[in-house]
Design an enzyme around this catalytic site. Sequence first.
Site, PDB file in Angstrom:
ATOM      1  N   CYS A 111       1.119  -1.511  -0.093  1.00 39.43           N
ATOM      2  CA  CYS A 111      -0.364   0.072  -0.158  1.00 39.43           C
ATOM      3  C   CYS A 111       0.615   1.173  -0.490  1.00 39.43           C
ATOM      4  O   CYS A 111       0.838   2.012   1.175  1.00 39.43           O
ATOM      5  CB  CYS A 111      -0.771   0.085   0.708  1.00 39.43           C
ATOM      6  SG  CYS A 111      -1.694  -1.490   1.940  1.00 39.43           S
ATOM      7  N   ALA A 112       0.924   2.082  -1.264  1.00 38.77           N
ATOM      8  CA  ALA A 112       2.781   2.620  -1.076  1.00 38.77           C
ATOM      9  C   ALA A 112       2.650   3.592  -1.323  1.00 38.77           C
ATOM     10  O   ALA A 112       3.383   4.606  -1.100  1.00 38.77           O
ATOM     11  CB  ALA A 112       3.516   1.758  -2.095  1.00 38.77           C
ATOM     12  N   ALA A 113       1.106   4.200  -2.203  1.00 34.25           N
ATOM     13  CA  ALA A 113       1.568   6.411  -2.269  1.00 34.25           C
ATOM     14  C   ALA A 113       0.925   6.922  -0.824  1.00 34.25           C
ATOM     15  O   ALA A 113       0.284   6.247  -0.253  1.00 34.25           O
ATOM     16  CB  ALA A 113       0.377   6.129  -3.641  1.00 34.25           C
ATOM     17  N   PRO A 114       1.532   7.870  -0.906  1.00 34.81           N
ATOM     18  CA  PRO A 114       2.479   8.286  -1.930  1.00 34.81           C
ATOM     19  C   PRO A 114       3.976   7.934  -2.592  1.00 34.81           C
ATOM     20  O   PRO A 114       4.498   8.423  -2.799  1.00 34.81           O
ATOM     21  CB  PRO A 114       1.985   9.684  -1.662  1.00 34.81           C
ATOM     22  CG  PRO A 114       2.088  10.021  -0.307  1.00 34.81           C
ATOM     23  CD  PRO A 114       1.732   8.915   0.335  1.00 34.81           C
ATOM     24  N   GLY A 116       6.577   7.971   1.197  1.00 35.19           N
ATOM     25  CA  GLY A 116       7.432   7.962   2.103  1.00 35.19           C
ATOM     26  C   GLY A 116       7.931   6.531   2.104  1.00 35.19           C
ATOM     27  O   GLY A 116       9.065   6.482   2.565  1.00 35.19           O
ATOM     28  N   LYS A 117       7.090   5.488   2.373  1.00 37.42           N
ATOM     29  CA  LYS A 117       7.903   4.144   3.006  1.00 37.42           C
ATOM     30  C   LYS A 117       8.580   3.772   2.104  1.00 37.42           C
ATOM     31  O   LYS A 117       9.246   3.722   2.063  1.00 37.42           O
ATOM     32  CB  LYS A 117       6.718   3.544   3.534  1.00 37.42           C
ATOM     33  CG  LYS A 117       6.516   3.873   5.307  1.00 37.42           C
ATOM     34  CD  LYS A 117       5.213   3.305   5.570  1.00 37.42           C
ATOM     35  CE  LYS A 117       5.028   3.915   6.937  1.00 37.42           C
ATOM     36  NZ  LYS A 117       3.996   5.226   6.571  1.00 37.42           N
ATOM     37  N   ASP A 180       1.881  -1.145   4.821  1.00 39.20           N
ATOM     38  CA  ASP A 180       1.018   0.466   5.683  1.00 39.20           C
ATOM     39  C   ASP A 180      -0.343   1.133   5.033  1.00 39.20           C
ATOM     40  O   ASP A 180      -0.435   1.472   4.542  1.00 39.20           O
ATOM     41  CB  ASP A 180       2.072   0.962   4.883  1.00 39.20           C
ATOM     42  CG  ASP A 180       1.956   2.723   5.760  1.00 39.20           C
ATOM     43  OD1 ASP A 180       1.379   2.606   6.709  1.00 39.20           O
ATOM     44  OD2 ASP A 180       1.747   3.884   5.275  1.00 39.20           O
ATOM     45  N   CYS A 233      -1.501   4.267  11.198  1.00 39.06           N
ATOM     46  CA  CYS A 233      -0.849   5.332  11.721  1.00 39.06           C
ATOM     47  C   CYS A 233      -2.752   6.039  12.793  1.00 39.06           C
ATOM     48  O   CYS A 233      -3.078   7.083  12.720  1.00 39.06           O
ATOM     49  CB  CYS A 233      -1.286   6.591  11.067  1.00 39.06           C
ATOM     50  SG  CYS A 233      -2.558   7.383   9.353  1.00 39.06           S
TER      51      CYS A 233
HETATM   52  C1  SAM Z   1      -1.884   4.581   5.102  1.00 40.78           C
HETATM   53  S1  SAM Z   1      -1.730   5.776   2.963  1.00 40.78           S
HETATM   54  C2  SAM Z   1       0.528   4.333   2.268  1.00 40.78           C
HETATM   55  C3  SAM Z   1       0.830   5.618   2.475  1.00 40.78           C
HETATM   56  C4  SAM Z   1       2.044   4.756   2.548  1.00 40.78           C
HETATM   57  N1  SAM Z   1       2.561   4.006   2.471  1.00 40.78           N
HETATM   58  C5  SAM Z   1       3.549   6.029   2.402  1.00 40.78           C
HETATM   59  O1  SAM Z   1       4.394   6.117   3.177  1.00 40.78           O
HETATM   60  O2  SAM Z   1       3.283   7.307   1.731  1.00 40.78           O
HETATM   61  C6  SAM Z   1      -2.463   3.284   2.313  1.00 40.78           C
HETATM   62  C7  SAM Z   1      -3.220   3.370   0.649  1.00 40.78           C
HETATM   63  O3  SAM Z   1      -3.122   1.979   1.038  1.00 40.78           O
HETATM   64  C8  SAM Z   1      -4.062   2.249  -0.274  1.00 40.78           C
HETATM   65  N2  SAM Z   1      -5.507   1.302  -0.160  1.00 40.78           N
HETATM   66  C9  SAM Z   1      -7.139   1.772  -0.001  1.00 40.78           C
HETATM   67  N3  SAM Z   1      -7.293   0.943  -0.098  1.00 40.78           N
HETATM   68  C10 SAM Z   1      -6.597  -0.456  -0.342  1.00 40.78           C
HETATM   69  C11 SAM Z   1      -6.737  -1.223  -0.572  1.00 40.78           C
HETATM   70  N4  SAM Z   1      -7.992  -2.426  -0.149  1.00 40.78           N
HETATM   71  N5  SAM Z   1      -6.147  -2.377  -0.241  1.00 40.78           N
HETATM   72  C12 SAM Z   1      -4.632  -1.747  -1.204  1.00 40.78           C
HETATM   73  N6  SAM Z   1      -4.131  -0.387  -0.775  1.00 40.78           N
HETATM   74  C13 SAM Z   1      -5.346   0.354  -0.171  1.00 40.78           C
HETATM   75  C14 SAM Z   1      -4.328   3.639  -0.213  1.00 40.78           C
HETATM   76  O4  SAM Z   1      -5.206   4.004  -1.347  1.00 40.78           O
HETATM   77  C15 SAM Z   1      -3.518   4.141   0.039  1.00 40.78           C
HETATM   78  O5  SAM Z   1      -2.320   4.731  -0.783  1.00 40.78           O
END
Ligand code: SAM
Length: 443
Positions: A111-114, A116-117, A180, A233
Amino acid sequence: MVELPQKFKEKMKELLGEEYDAFFSCYKEPHYRGIRLNPLKCDLKTLKAALPFSIQPAPFSPMSYYVPEDAPKIGQLPMHHAGAFYSQEPSAASAVTALDPQPGDVVLDLCAAPGGKSTQIASLLNRQGLLWSNEIVKSRANILLSNMERMGVKNAVISSCHPGILCEGLAGFFDKVLVDAPCSGEGMFRRDEQAIQDWSPEHIEACAVRQLAILLSAAQALKENGILVYSTCTFSREENEGVIEAFLKERDDFTLIDRNLQFGRPALLPEARRIFPMDKGEGHFVAVLQRLSKNDAYPKPYSPQSLATSREMQEFYSQIYLSKQDGRIEQVGKHLLLLPEHLPDLKNLGVIRAGLLLGELKTKRIEPAHAAFMAAKPKELCSVINFPHDSAEIYAFLRGEEIAVDASYKGYTGVAVDGVLTGFGKCSNGRLKNHYPKGLRNN
Ligand SMILES: C[S@@+](CC[C@H](N)C(=O)[O-])C[C@H]1O[C@@H](n2cnc3c(N)ncnc32)[C@H](O)[C@@H]1O
């Protein structure tokens, strides 16, 4: 002070007991701001000298620093454009510290966007091994790609795929996986009013169901003894310890492990960690799991369709880089990509980019890509021009303007700020024609 939902306050009182008052009074204070140094592109001394404010080390990763609350916006600074640092709330770096990627590891950030990790993982891989960064929402996956390019990452695949499909296709492939997870974002309340508006007990329940499903998918992607880090978070027990407990009920071939992490405090499951604003971060939960069972699945290796070996291609390469071609270059449509090692079969996995975009085929020539320069070091390029971080020239370049340069500069030329590459232009007759991408320019 922000207005908190009554039900949230009650839940936090139950969770924190005597510490609730200290927690609640944090909402009168400003939120923490932070940056993370990108050692792929810059060293600490160079970064500190260029920033218009001082930074202090944060306890969540060796590369994380606090930024003063009254610091100006940082997105327009030349060093930000150059990918010398990533703007990241300090406690958000804790999950990758727990994941502990090592050079050569094959890592999935599910779950990588945007980014950071992912960009933090990439800097720890130090260009060895492979990072697969996935984001289910396509528009967010494009932002992820842009951030990975800015930070000069070469050895990554970016995809936009459902976790279930991706992890089935890549079953048994990874040494380490980070989930994440999307969450109710209670740790965002001090900096994002919208997270408070979206909060409800029902949302927490829905998030927990989704988090468990993502974690169960992630389990498939790991090799035997592989490490799975789960982070959120948010503070709710349901989305943190509750998800881990439900996961371990379904997957008794996984165990929680204690990495002896020093940040935050023990969670309700003592091997996991929690961070509250009292611990000098906005809020995170991090749990480290290990897969104990074998995984007999493994994807097929990637076989490139059309390796670019033509003379035209070699000429293009030698117009930019001093060294000989390093690695396999594939032509995919009009794109030339420098392929990373360890690539698995990419079919049907929503891949947006695999490796580094070097250039694009035009009718009669190959146009270099911005990413190719962002991932380079000045000493690797045939031609590079350096500007100080506070010079009029670098700000003009970042606005997309043409700049006057010494007439000795010719052809494609990297543009660096304090020795950190931030794009390129084409020089002729004492002018640098600007190739800084329109969507990235300062206005
Ligand atoms: C907490 S954010 C990730 C932040 C990212 N790891 C960073 O450090 O920049 C969670 C991400 O999961 C995505 N997401 C939403 N629904 C999801 C799903 N069903 N399966 C996987 N990812 C999902 C969101 O779009 C979002 O970008």
